[in-house]
Design a protein around this motif. Structure first.
Motif, PDB file in Angstrom:
ATOM      1  N   HIS A   1      42.823 -10.055 -10.863  1.00 36.70           N
ATOM      2  CA  HIS A   1      44.262  -9.981 -11.143  1.00 36.70           C
ATOM      3  C   HIS A   1      44.506  -9.224 -12.451  1.00 36.70           C
ATOM      4  O   HIS A   1      45.411  -8.378 -12.535  1.00 36.70           O
ATOM      5  CB  HIS A   1      44.852 -11.387 -11.197  1.00 36.70           C
TER       6      HIS A   1
ATOM      7  N   VAL B   1      45.822 -18.695 -11.542  1.00 34.84           N
ATOM      8  CA  VAL B   1      44.789 -18.296 -10.592  1.00 34.84           C
ATOM      9  C   VAL B   1      43.610 -19.236 -10.808  1.00 34.84           C
ATOM     10  O   VAL B   1      43.061 -19.293 -11.909  1.00 34.84           O
ATOM     11  CB  VAL B   1      44.380 -16.821 -10.811  1.00 34.84           C
TER      12      VAL B   1
ATOM     13  N   ASN C   1      38.954 -14.298  -9.259  1.00 31.35           N
ATOM     14  CA  ASN C   1      40.272 -13.785  -8.886  1.00 31.35           C
ATOM     15  C   ASN C   1      41.151 -13.552 -10.111  1.00 31.35           C
ATOM     16  O   ASN C   1      41.972 -12.632 -10.120  1.00 31.35           O
ATOM     17  CB  ASN C   1      40.969 -14.723  -7.892  1.00 31.35           C
TER      18      ASN C   1
ATOM     19  N   SER D   1      51.138 -16.479 -14.462  1.00 27.73           N
ATOM     20  CA  SER D   1      50.555 -16.639 -13.139  1.00 27.73           C
ATOM     21  C   SER D   1      49.385 -17.603 -13.297  1.00 27.73           C
ATOM     22  O   SER D   1      48.763 -17.663 -14.352  1.00 27.73           O
ATOM     23  CB  SER D   1      50.110 -15.300 -12.558  1.00 27.73           C
TER      24      SER D   1
ATOM     25  N   LYS E   1      44.074  -5.566 -11.814  1.00 31.18           N
ATOM     26  CA  LYS E   1      45.232  -5.002 -11.113  1.00 31.18           C
ATOM     27  C   LYS E   1      46.398  -4.766 -12.074  1.00 31.18           C
ATOM     28  O   LYS E   1      47.092  -3.750 -11.980  1.00 31.18           O
ATOM     29  CB  LYS E   1      45.665  -5.907  -9.961  1.00 31.18           C
TER      30      LYS E   1
ATOM     31  N   ILE F   1      47.797 -14.904 -17.654  1.00 31.40           N
ATOM     32  CA  ILE F   1      47.209 -15.531 -16.480  1.00 31.40           C
ATOM     33  C   ILE F   1      46.580 -16.853 -16.910  1.00 31.40           C
ATOM     34  O   ILE F   1      45.734 -16.876 -17.803  1.00 31.40           O
ATOM     35  CB  ILE F   1      46.111 -14.639 -15.854  1.00 31.40           C
TER      36      ILE F   1
END
Length: 173
Positions: free
Chosen positions: A134, A125, A130, A123, A137, A96
């Motif tokens: 993430h 972010v 967040n 990803s 998750k 991330i």
């Protein structure tokens, strides 16, 4: 921080790589989100620049992937973000990007976190909180303890929205 007994391996962990110590405040927001919301996430912060010490970044990535079952890497870097793509290109684990943006460059530094080279997906972010969620998750895919905590957190968020909606509805009546 990783807190393990002898021979113990956490089921899930996050390593937050910072491009420099100037990025620490952004990384602390990630850690604070976990603590404030009761997510017990094993984590470690490292300051290793993709541009200045790429070998050290790759060595650390290899070490963490060999040592932990289920790991997510978060790259917190400002300016030209090569950190996330470098990690992604040499790892099987999710990465991330949570870039530190600069008004000085009219936020154009964001582009280095969005436009990835082929075969090195990350990803991106923008908000550290967040990025923290993430990561939870992703870890919850394998970690039932985190999945249960995440479910409770999401229910709480939905309840708060419904409560706010009810309050607004009363104000407009």
């Amino acid at each position: 921080m990783f807190t393990l007994g002898a021979g113990e391996m956490p089921q899930s962990s996050v390593v937050i790589f910072l491009g420099s110590s100037k990025d620490k405040q952004q990384a602390q927001r990630i850690v604070s989100f976990w603590k404030e919301n009761g997510f017990k996430v094993n984590h470690k912060l490292r300051v290793l620049s993709a541009h200045k010490v790429p070998e050290a970044v790759l060595e650390a990535v290899r070490e963490y992937e060999e040592s932990f079952d289920g790991i997510v890497f978060i790259a917190v870097a400002g300016r030209s973000n090569a950190l996330g793509p470098l990690i992604s290109g040499h790892s099987l684990s999710p990465v991330i990007n949570c870039p530190v943006l600069s008004e000085k460059f009219n936020y154009l530094d964001l582009l280095s976190s969005l436009r990835m080279p082929s075969n090195v997906p990350c990803s991106t972010v923008l908000e550290p909180e967040n990025a923290a969620l993430h990561a939870v998750k992703l870890l919850a895919l394998k970690d039932q303890r985190l999945k249960k905590k995440l479910s409770g957190y999401m229910k709480k968020v939905k309840q708060e929205i419904k409560k706010e909606d009810g309050m607004i509805a009363l104000e407009t009546d």
